[in-house]
Write a protein that holds these residues in place. Structure first.
Motif, PDB file in Angstrom:
ATOM      1  N   ASP A 185       0.818  -1.211   0.000  1.00  0.00           N
ATOM      2  CA  ASP A 185       0.000   0.000   0.000  1.00  0.00           C
ATOM      3  C   ASP A 185       0.854   1.264   0.000  1.00  0.00           C
ATOM      4  OD1 ASP A 185      -2.415  -1.342  -0.041  1.00  0.00           O
ATOM      5  OD2 ASP A 185      -2.502  -1.519   2.145  1.00  0.00           O
ATOM      6  N   ALA A 186       2.072   1.166   0.529  1.00  0.00           N
ATOM      7  CA  ALA A 186       2.976   2.329   0.578  1.00  0.00           C
ATOM      8  C   ALA A 186       4.358   1.902   0.102  1.00  0.00           C
ATOM      9  CB  ALA A 186       3.042   2.891   1.995  1.00  0.00           C
ATOM     10  N   PRO A 188       8.148   1.692  -1.288  1.00  0.00           N
ATOM     11  CA  PRO A 188       9.259   2.592  -0.942  1.00  0.00           C
ATOM     12  C   PRO A 188       9.721   3.409  -2.135  1.00  0.00           C
ATOM     13  CG  PRO A 188      10.084   0.382  -1.264  1.00  0.00           C
ATOM     14  CD  PRO A 188       8.583   0.286  -1.358  1.00  0.00           C
ATOM     15  N   THR A 243       9.590  -0.578   8.323  1.00  0.00           N
ATOM     16  CA  THR A 243       8.170  -0.609   7.958  1.00  0.00           C
ATOM     17  C   THR A 243       7.934  -1.812   7.060  1.00  0.00           C
ATOM     18  OG1 THR A 243       6.420   0.547   6.754  1.00  0.00           O
ATOM     19  CG2 THR A 243       8.664   0.931   6.007  1.00  0.00           C
ATOM     20  N   PHE A 245       5.669  -1.503   4.644  1.00  0.00           N
ATOM     21  CA  PHE A 245       5.147  -0.834   3.442  1.00  0.00           C
ATOM     22  C   PHE A 245       3.678  -1.160   3.166  1.00  0.00           C
ATOM     23  CE2 PHE A 245       9.695  -1.809   2.574  1.00  0.00           C
ATOM     24  CZ  PHE A 245      10.182  -0.526   2.698  1.00  0.00           C
ATOM     25  N   GLY A 246       2.931  -1.494   4.214  1.00  0.00           N
ATOM     26  CA  GLY A 246       1.523  -1.848   4.025  1.00  0.00           C
ATOM     27  C   GLY A 246       1.365  -3.152   3.261  1.00  0.00           C
TER      28      GLY A 246
END
Length: 505
Positions: A185-186, A188, A243, A245-246
Motif C-alpha cells: 500500500d505504501a 518505498p 516498515t 510498506f503496508g
C-alpha cells in the motif's frame, strides 16, 4: 529431415524451438507440466535479451507490457547502475513476470510451427550413431521417441543431463534468502535497503504487485529454515526497513540458495544443454533467463546448419566453446554478488561501501559492470583464419553488433529477422549478392567510433560479428569479402576473421 526434441518448455526451450523453426527444422518441445507455472522465478529481461527479440521482430509485446527500469543493481547496493548511456535501443531492464514471458514466447514458437507437448516427462535416453531414442511418459502411457538431436532445457535438475552422463560440478548451498510477491500500500521510493538486520530489494511488477527479496543474518545460514510464511516475510521486512510498506495479499512466497554448478560439457554427442540445465547460480540481478535465451540464440542457427548439411566442420562444437566461458563468467559474477549481498561483518560492510562508492564516482567502473550484467559485453574469440594464420583479427570480430542505422531507414536488427547471415558493404558504392546471406550496400547513418573505419562486415544470425574489414581499396576489399564468405563443399559462408588495417605496416 528428422526432428529435434527439446526437453523443457520454459523460456529457453521455447525460444530455441522458434529459432529452429526459422530454418524449417521440425521440432517438438516436451514439457512435464500439464499447465504453465503461475509463479515467476524470473522477472527481469535484460537489454541484450531485448536486442535478441528485436532481431526476430518480436520485441514489441514485451516492451508494451513490461515495466521499464533505466537502471540495474549489483549486489543490491543502493548505488544503481545507470543503463541510459549504454549503446543499445533498450537502455533499461524490463520487469515482466516469467509467466507472461513464457506465454509470449509460446505464442511465438507455436506461430513458427513448433509442436509443444505438455504432460510429457522424459524418463531416459539412449544415444546412437545417428539418432537419440527417448523414453517418455505421457498422457497415453510410456512411448519411445526418436530424434536427430535432443536439447535439455529442463532446468537445474535436468533429466536429460543426468541421462546423458554429463557431470554438473560445483558447490552446494551455503546460505539462503527469501522472496515474496505481495501488494504494498505504501511502496518505498528507494528499491534497496541495507543494514545490520538484513538486505532488502523491492521490484515493481505489472498489476500493482511488488516483489520483495532479501536475506537476514538470523536465517541466512540455517540449513532448513522451513517454508517461508507471510508473517515471517512481513516481520523481516519491517526489521530491515523499519516498515512493512503496508504489505498484504501474498501471491507467492519462497526461499532460495546459492548452489552454484556448471555442466562440464554443453554438448555430448547428440545431446546438448542450454539454460539452467547447463548452469545453476544465485539469482543476483536475474541473469538466468537471459543467459539461457542467449544460449539458445547461439545454438539455434548452428544446429539448423548442421541438420541442413551446410555447416562447416566443427560448427556445432563451437556452441560449447563459446557459451561455456560465458557460463563461467556468469557464475563468477553471481558468486561475487552473493558474497556482497550476504555479508554482515564490519569488513563486509566496508567492502559494500567501497564498491558502491566506485559505482557512484568512477564512470568507467560503473559502465563495465552495467555492460556485464546487461549481457552487452559478451564477445566470442575469433575463429582462426586458416588462409592467414598470423594475421590478427579485426577488433570487432566476435563482438556483439549494435543496431546499426543504415541508409534508407534500414537497421541491422531488421535485417537479421530471418535468421540469416548479413553481409554489409558500408561504402555505399557496391551492389551484388552473397549466397546464404542477406546483402546490403549502404552507409552508416550516424557516427560510431568503433565502426568509423569499417568498410565491410559479416554479421552472424545471432548478431555477433563474424568478420570485418577496414580495407579502403575496393578491389582488395572485394577479394577479402570473397575470402570471408567462401563457401565450403557444404555451402555455408565461412568467416575469415582478418583485419587488413591491423596487418598493414
Amino acid at each position: 529431415m528428422e526432428r529435434i526434441v527439446i526437453v523443457g518448455g520454459g523460456p529457453v526451450g521455447l525460444w530455441l524451438a522458434a529459432e529452429l523453426r526459422l530454418h524449417s527444422v521440425p521440432v517438438a518441445v516436451l514439457e512435464a507440466r500439464e499447465h504453465p507455472d503461475p509463479h515467476s522465478k524470473a522477472l527481469t529481461v535484460h537489454p541484450r535479451t531485448l536486442e535478441i527479440f528485436a532481431c526476430r521482430g518480436v520485441v514489441e509485446p514485451f516492451l508494451a507490457e513490461g515495466v521499464h527500469i533505466p537502471s540495474g543493481h549489483f549486489a543490491a547496493l543502493r548505488e544503481r547502475l545507470d543503463f541510459r548511456g549504454l549503446d543499445t535501443p533498450f537502455p533499461f531492464t524490463l520487469s515482466l513476470p516469467q509467466a507472461r514471458t513464457e506465454e509470449l514466447l509460446e505464442e511465438h514458437a507455436l506461430g513458427a510451427g513448433a509442436e509443444i507437448l505438455r504432460g510429457h516427462c522424459v524418463t531416459g535416453l539412449e544415444q546412437g550413431a545417428d539418432a537419440v531414442e527417448l523414453t517418455v511418459e505421457g498422457p497415453g502411457g510410456e512411448q519411445r521417441l526418436r530424434a536427430a538431436y535432443v536439447i535439455g532445457c529442463d532446468g537445474t535438475r535436468s533429466i536429460v543431463r543426468r541421462a546423458a552422463g554429463i557431470d554438473f560440478p560445483g558447490t552446494p548451498a551455503s546460505l539462503r534468502a527469501w522472496l515474496g510477491d505481495v501488494v504494498l500500500d505504501a511502496p518505498p521510493p528507494e528499491p534497496s535497503f541495507s543494514g545490520p538486520h538484513g538486505h532488502l530489494m523491492v521490484f515493481p511488477l505489472p498489476g500493482g504487485v511488488s516483489r520483495v527479496v532479501g536475506n537476514d543474518p538470523e536465517t541466512l545460514r540455517v540449513p532448513h529454515p522451513g517454508e517461508l510464511t507471510f508473517e515471517e516475510l512481513r516481520a523481516n521486512v519491517a526489521r530491515i526497513a523499519g516498515t512493512d510498506f503496508g504489505m498484504r495479499d501474498p501471491s507467492w512466497l519462497s526461499r532460495f540458495g546459492n548452489t552454484t554448478r556448471q555442466a562440464a560439457e554443453y554438448r555430448k554427442g547428440r545431446v546438448l544443454l542450454a539454460g539452467d540445465a547447463a548452469h545453476m547460480h544465485f539469482p543476483a540481478g536475474g541473469p538466468g533467463l537471459n543467459v539461457g535465451i542467449q544460449d539458445a540464440a547461439n545454438l539455434g542457427w548452428k544446429l539448423a546448419a548442421t541438420l541442413h548439411g551446410t555447416a562447416p566442420e566443427g560448427l556445432l562444437d563451437t556452441y560449447h566453446a563459446e557459451r561455456h566461458p560465458v557460463g563461467e563468467e556468469l557464475l563468477l559474477t553471481t558468486r561475487a554478488q552473493a558474497a556482497l549481498m550476504t555479508t554482515y561483518s564490519d569488513e563486509g560492510r566496508a567492502l559494500r561501501t567501497l564498491v558502491g562508492h566506485l559505482i557512484a564516482t568512477v564512470p568507467e567502473f560503473a559502465r563495465t559492470l552495467a555492460e556485464r550484467v546487461s549481457g552487452l559485453s559478451v564477445a566470442y574469440p575469433p575463429a582462426p583464419d586458416t588462409s592467414a594464420p598470423d594475421a590478427p583479427a579485426h577488433p570487432l570480430t566476435g563482438r556483439r553488433a549494435p543496431d546499426l542505422r543504415l541508409g534508407g531507414g534500414t537497421s541491422l536488427f531488421g535485417l537479421l529477422r530471418h535468421g540469416r547471415h548479413v553481409l554489409l558493404d558500408l561504402t555505399g558504392k557496391r551492389s551484388g549478392r552473397c549466397p546464404d546471406a542477406v546483402f546490403l550496400s549502404a552507409r552508416l547513418d550516424g557516427s560510431r567510433d568503433a565502426w568509423s573505419r569499417v568498410r565491410a562486415a559479416l554479421i552472424r544470425p545471432d548478431g555477433h560479428v563474424a568478420w570485418a574489414s577496414d580495407e579502403a581499396d575496393a578491389e582488395a576489399r572485394g577479394r577479402e569479402v570473397a575470402a570471408a564468405t567462401v563457401r565450403d563443399r557444404r555451402g555455408v559462408p565461412v568467416a575469415r576473421s582478418r583485419s587488413t588495417a591491423a596487418a598493414r605496416p
